[in-house]
Design a protein around this motif. Sequence first.
Motif, mmCIF file in Angstrom:
data_model
loop_
_atom_site.group_PDB
_atom_site.id
_atom_site.type_symbol
_atom_site.label_atom_id
_atom_site.label_comp_id
_atom_site.label_asym_id
_atom_site.label_seq_id
_atom_site.Cartn_x
_atom_site.Cartn_y
_atom_site.Cartn_z
ATOM 1 N N LYS A 144 0.838 -1.212 0.000
ATOM 2 C CA LYS A 144 0.000 0.000 0.000
ATOM 3 C C LYS A 144 0.868 1.255 0.000
ATOM 4 O O LYS A 144 0.569 2.229 -0.689
ATOM 5 C CB LYS A 144 -0.923 0.022 1.231
ATOM 6 N N HIS A 182 -7.418 5.567 11.692
ATOM 7 C CA HIS A 182 -7.134 6.744 10.865
ATOM 8 C C HIS A 182 -6.030 6.540 9.833
ATOM 9 O O HIS A 182 -6.035 7.214 8.800
ATOM 10 C CB HIS A 182 -6.817 7.942 11.752
ATOM 11 N N THR A 183 -5.109 5.624 10.119
ATOM 12 C CA THR A 183 -3.998 5.426 9.180
ATOM 13 C C THR A 183 -4.164 4.174 8.333
ATOM 14 O O THR A 183 -3.666 4.118 7.212
ATOM 15 C CB THR A 183 -2.637 5.337 9.899
ATOM 16 N N GLY A 184 -4.804 3.152 8.898
ATOM 17 C CA GLY A 184 -4.866 1.867 8.217
ATOM 18 C C GLY A 184 -3.646 1.002 8.512
ATOM 19 O O GLY A 184 -3.491 -0.079 7.945
ATOM 20 N N HIS A 221 -2.206 6.971 4.229
ATOM 21 C CA HIS A 221 -3.181 6.774 5.305
ATOM 22 C C HIS A 221 -4.617 6.719 4.781
ATOM 23 O O HIS A 221 -4.908 7.240 3.709
ATOM 24 C CB HIS A 221 -3.047 7.896 6.332
ATOM 25 N N LYS A 222 -5.499 6.135 5.585
ATOM 26 C CA LYS A 222 -6.920 6.026 5.227
ATOM 27 C C LYS A 222 -7.582 7.397 5.114
ATOM 28 O O LYS A 222 -8.461 7.594 4.297
ATOM 29 C CB LYS A 222 -7.665 5.223 6.301
ATOM 30 N N THR A 223 -7.188 8.311 5.988
ATOM 31 C CA THR A 223 -7.769 9.651 5.993
ATOM 32 C C THR A 223 -6.651 10.687 5.904
ATOM 33 O O THR A 223 -5.501 10.398 6.238
ATOM 34 C CB THR A 223 -8.583 9.903 7.287
#
Length: 159
Positions: A11, A98-100, A111-113
């Motif tokens: 990722k 928040h980060t994954g 990061h996710k957000t």
Amino acid sequence: MSSNLSKSAGKVQTALKELGFELNIIELSDSARTAQEAADAIGCSVSQIAKSLIFKGKISQKPILIVASGTNRVNEKAVKEHIGEKLEKADADFVLEHTGFAIGGIPPIGHKTAITTLIDEDLMQYEEIWAAAGTPHAIFKLTPKILTEITQGDIICVK
């Protein structure tokens, strides 16, 4: 190359490519969970490790990423002066949400957000630095200039 990487490191590799950088993630047999372990595994100084620390704003409850030199401890009062609110420690669930990514391998990107990012000015003195890439065994080399560009982070004194 990312097909040989673990899912989390893949990722990060994808995020780097999407940002236009051909930086290679290395997965180590030894742990790089701490700045000292990473420096030992790579053969660099601990201060060249760009450790990604997630905090949360006491009022906003939003994540704040501080990318600090491996030898520096974050002075939360100094950061409060910059962001305008007190910091709280973020627990493992908050970080993952928040980060994954799990604590011990938080990368500065992917990061996710979207996360407000602050970068330790002490990292700017090095030609190359190393950051986590999604797992306690995955790292990548970059320059402070690239770190600033990919994170859109503000450079501050975190000590």
